[in-house]
Enzyme design. Structure first.
Site, PDB file in Angstrom:
ATOM      1  N   LYS A 167      -2.784   6.159  -5.602  1.00  0.00           N
ATOM      2  CA  LYS A 167      -2.297   5.194  -4.608  1.00  0.00           C
ATOM      3  C   LYS A 167      -3.503   4.771  -3.790  1.00  0.00           C
ATOM      4  O   LYS A 167      -4.217   5.628  -3.251  1.00  0.00           O
ATOM      5  CB  LYS A 167      -1.242   5.844  -3.717  1.00  0.00           C
ATOM      6  CG  LYS A 167      -0.835   4.996  -2.506  1.00  0.00           C
ATOM      7  CD  LYS A 167       0.320   5.635  -1.756  1.00  0.00           C
ATOM      8  CE  LYS A 167       0.591   4.925  -0.428  1.00  0.00           C
ATOM      9  NZ  LYS A 167       1.737   5.527   0.281  1.00  0.00           N
ATOM     10  N   ASP A 169      -4.939   2.646  -0.726  1.00  0.00           N
ATOM     11  CA  ASP A 169      -4.546   2.070   0.567  1.00  0.00           C
ATOM     12  C   ASP A 169      -5.596   1.074   1.075  1.00  0.00           C
ATOM     13  O   ASP A 169      -6.621   0.844   0.430  1.00  0.00           O
ATOM     14  CB  ASP A 169      -4.318   3.235   1.546  1.00  0.00           C
ATOM     15  CG  ASP A 169      -3.221   2.943   2.559  1.00  0.00           C
ATOM     16  OD1 ASP A 169      -2.878   1.770   2.757  1.00  0.00           O
ATOM     17  OD2 ASP A 169      -2.717   3.912   3.172  1.00  0.00           O
ATOM     18  N   TRP A 203      -0.132  -3.638   1.265  1.00  0.00           N
ATOM     19  CA  TRP A 203       0.917  -4.009   2.234  1.00  0.00           C
ATOM     20  C   TRP A 203       1.400  -5.461   2.100  1.00  0.00           C
ATOM     21  O   TRP A 203       2.059  -5.967   3.004  1.00  0.00           O
ATOM     22  CB  TRP A 203       0.463  -3.775   3.682  1.00  0.00           C
ATOM     23  CG  TRP A 203      -0.272  -2.505   3.941  1.00  0.00           C
ATOM     24  CD1 TRP A 203       0.094  -1.251   3.551  1.00  0.00           C
ATOM     25  CD2 TRP A 203      -1.510  -2.354   4.670  1.00  0.00           C
ATOM     26  NE1 TRP A 203      -0.822  -0.327   3.983  1.00  0.00           N
ATOM     27  CE2 TRP A 203      -1.826  -0.981   4.675  1.00  0.00           C
ATOM     28  CE3 TRP A 203      -2.361  -3.259   5.310  1.00  0.00           C
ATOM     29  CZ2 TRP A 203      -2.969  -0.477   5.293  1.00  0.00           C
ATOM     30  CZ3 TRP A 203      -3.499  -2.754   5.927  1.00  0.00           C
ATOM     31  CH2 TRP A 203      -3.793  -1.385   5.921  1.00  0.00           C
ATOM     32  N   ASP A 225       4.671  -0.628   6.089  1.00  0.00           N
ATOM     33  CA  ASP A 225       5.341   0.665   5.903  1.00  0.00           C
ATOM     34  C   ASP A 225       6.825   0.607   6.234  1.00  0.00           C
ATOM     35  O   ASP A 225       7.240   0.030   7.232  1.00  0.00           O
ATOM     36  CB  ASP A 225       4.698   1.714   6.810  1.00  0.00           C
ATOM     37  CG  ASP A 225       3.328   2.122   6.309  1.00  0.00           C
ATOM     38  OD1 ASP A 225       2.781   1.420   5.428  1.00  0.00           O
ATOM     39  OD2 ASP A 225       2.812   3.139   6.794  1.00  0.00           O
TER      40      ASP A 225
HETATM   41  C1  GAL Z   1      -0.329   3.507   5.128  1.00  0.00           C
HETATM   42  C2  GAL Z   1       0.494   3.418   3.869  1.00  0.00           C
HETATM   43  C3  GAL Z   1       1.488   4.558   3.906  1.00  0.00           C
HETATM   44  C4  GAL Z   1       0.732   5.859   3.953  1.00  0.00           C
HETATM   45  C5  GAL Z   1      -0.208   5.879   5.156  1.00  0.00           C
HETATM   46  C6  GAL Z   1      -1.099   7.086   5.149  1.00  0.00           C
HETATM   47  O1  GAL Z   1      -1.256   2.483   5.154  1.00  0.00           O
HETATM   48  O2  GAL Z   1       1.144   2.173   3.802  1.00  0.00           O
HETATM   49  O3  GAL Z   1       2.336   4.487   2.777  1.00  0.00           O
HETATM   50  O4  GAL Z   1       0.013   6.027   2.754  1.00  0.00           O
HETATM   51  O5  GAL Z   1      -1.013   4.735   5.171  1.00  0.00           O
HETATM   52  O6  GAL Z   1      -1.961   7.114   6.253  1.00  0.00           O
END
Ligand code: GAL
Length: 402
Positions: A167, A169, A203, A225
Site C-alpha cells: 500500500k 501512501d 486519496w 480516509d
Molecule cells: C492515510 C491513509 C490511511 C492510513 C494512514 C496511515 O494517508 O489514507 O489509510 O494508511 O495514512 O498514516
C-alpha cells in the site's frame, strides 16, 4: 481467445476499455475473459483484493503479536476460507531512521522478529502479507521513513522479506509532482516487485482512476480516509461511484477499507456499507479486530452470497442508477447475464423503494428469479422490484433471467 496477432480486434478491445470503461463492457463471457486478461498487468487483482488491514482499528498501535494473532483469527473464524487472504500491516511498522546502508528497519520494540519472520508465519497458514510505505519523505504518521528516492532499495527489501502487497501512501511529498513520485515506485515494482500487489493510496486527489492502471496499479484510492460513521461511509460510496467505468480485472477503485465491526455504525448501516462495497467491486479489506468480533459483525462479513458478487469474474463495478431523496438503487451486471441490485434507504425512516428493469439493465418485461442475498431466499419477479427497507438499511438481490 484473441491473440496479439489479431491487431485490429486487439485495438477495438483496447479502445472499448479506454472509451467505454467497465460499466459498458460487452457481456459476452468469452470476450470478457479476453478483455480481463488484457487488463490484468501483473496477473494480480483478477478480482478485488480481500483481507484485513491494521489501520482502521489499531492505527499505530500495532505489533508483530497483533499481526500473528490476526492471521490466526482469520483461519480460526473461517474468514480465510471465504477469501480474506491478505494480512496488511499499515503505517508505523518501521524505525524512523534507516540503517547505515539506507535500508528500512522494522521497529525494534514492536516488530523485534522482523518482517521476514512474519511473512513466513502468515505464508505457512496459506495467507499473504502486505506492507505499507509512502511516496514521500516520511509516512503519514511521521513515525517512519517514506520510500521517495529509495524506491528500488525498498522494493528489493520488501521482496526479500516475501511481502505480497504494497500500500503506497501520499504524505510528505516534498513538493514533488504526484505522477513523478508514483511512476518512480511503479518502475521499481516492475523491476523488483513483479509479484507484489500494488495498491496506490493517493486519496483520489489527482484522479488516479485515470492513470493508476497504466502504472501497474492493482487498486487506487478514490477518496480521503473513511471514518467509522454513516456520513463518512456514504460520502465515500458516492465519490467512488464517479469512477466506476475505470474499474475492472487487474485494477479496482478503492473507496477505503471496511469499518464493519468497529462500533460507530448500526448493524443496518454496516450491512449497507458491506453491500455497496461488494457491488462496487471495492477491495474487501476488513478493518476491525477480527480476534474479537461480535456475531453480528461476523455474520455481515461472512455472507458468501454478497462476497460472490464482489468476486464475480465479470468484474464490472455496479453503480448508482436511481436516486430519489435518499431512496437509492444501485445495480450492475454479473457473469451469466445476471444483475445485482441494491435497494438502499438513506432516509431516516422506513420506506418502500421500487425499481424497474430499464434501470437495472434487463429487458423491460423479463421474468427473473430474484435471490435476496441477506434473507437467503428466492422469489419470482417480472418488470420491477419493490421492497420496504428499514432506515439506513438495504436489500440486496441477484436477478437471474428465467
Ligand atoms: C492515510 C491513509 C490511511 C492510513 C494512514 C496511515 O494517508 O489514507 O489509510 O494508511 O495514512 O498514516
Amino acid at each position: 481467445m484473441v491473440h496479439a496477432s489479431s491487431p485490429s480486434l486487439l485495438l477495438v478491445l483496447l479502445v472499448a476499455v479506454v472509451a467505454g470503461g467497465g460499466a459498458r463492457l460487452p457481456v459476452d463471457a468469452a470476450r470478457n475473459a479476453t478483455l480481463g486478461e488484457l487488463r490484468v498487468k501483473n496477473g494480480l487483482g483478477r478480482t478485488p483484493q480481500m483481507g484485513w488491514n491494521s489501520w482502521n482499528h489499531f492505527y499505530c498501535g500495532i505489533s508483530e503479536g497483533v499481526i500473528r494473532e490476526t492471521a490466526d483469527a482469520l483461519i480460526n473464524t473461517g474468514l480465510a476460507k471465504l477469501g480474506y487472504k491478505y494480512v496488511n500491516i499499515d503505517d508505523c511498522w518501521a524505525e524512523l531512521n534507516r540503517d547505515y546502508q539506507g535500508n528500512m528497519v522494522p521497529n525494534k520494540r514492536t516488530f523485534p522478529s522482523g518482517i521476514k519472520a512474519l511473512a513466513d508465519y502468515v505464508h505457512a497458514k496459506g495467507l499473504k502479507l502486505g506492507i505499507y510505505s509512502d511516496a514521500g519523505t516520511q509516512t503519514c504518521s511521521n513515525k517512519m521513513p517514506g520510500s521517495l528516492d529509495h524506491e528500488e532499495q525498498d522494493v528489493k527489501t520488501f521482496a526479500s522479506w516475501g511481502v505480497d502487497y504494497l500500500k503506497y501512501d501520499n504524505c510528505n511529498d516534498a513538493g514533488r509532482n504526484v505522477k513523478e513520485r508514483y511512476t518512480r515506485m511503479s518502475n521499481a515494482m516492475k523491476k523488483y516487485g513483479k509479484n507484489i500487489f500494488f495498491s496506490l493510496c493517493e486519496w483520489g486527489v489527482e484522479n488516479p482512476a485515470t492513470w493508476a492502471r497504466g502504472m501497474g496499479g492493482n487498486s487506487w484510492r478514490t477518496t480521503g480516509d473513511i471514518a467509522d460513521n454513516w456520513d463518512s461511509m456514504t460520502s465515500r460510496a458516492d465519490q467512488n461511484d464517479r469512477w466506476a467505468s475505470y474499474a475492472g480485472p487487474g485494477g479496482w477503485n478503492d473507496p477505503d477499507m471496511l469499518e464493519v465491526g468497529n462500533g460507530g455504525m448500526s448493524e443496518a448501516e454496516y450491512r449497507s456499507h458491506f453491500s455497496i462495497w461488494a457491488l462496487a467491486k471495492a477491495p474487501l479489506l476488513l478493518g476491525c479486530d477480527v480476534r474479537s468480533m461480535s456475531p453480528q459483525t461476523k455474520n455481515i462479513i461472512s455472507n458468501t452470497e454478497v462476497i460472490a458478487v464482489n468476486q464475480d469474474r465479470l468484474g464490472v463495478q455496479g453503480k448508482k442508477v436511481q436516486s430519489d431523496g435518499g431512496l437509492e438503487v444501485w445495480a450492475g451486471p454479473l457473469s451469466g447475464n445476471r444483475k445485482v441490485v441494491v435497494l438502499w434507504n438513506r432516509q431516516g425512516h422506513q420506506a418502500t423503494i421500487t425499481t424497474h428493469w430499464s434501470k437495472v439493465g434487463l429487458p423491460v418485461s423479463a421474468a427473473v428469479t430474484a435471490r435476496d442475498l441477506w434473507a437467503h431466499s428466492s422469489f419470482s419477479a417480472q418488470g420491477q422490484l419493490s421492497a420496504s427497507v428499514a432506515p439506513h438499511d438495504c436489500k440486496m438481490y441477484i436477478l437471474t433471467p428465467k
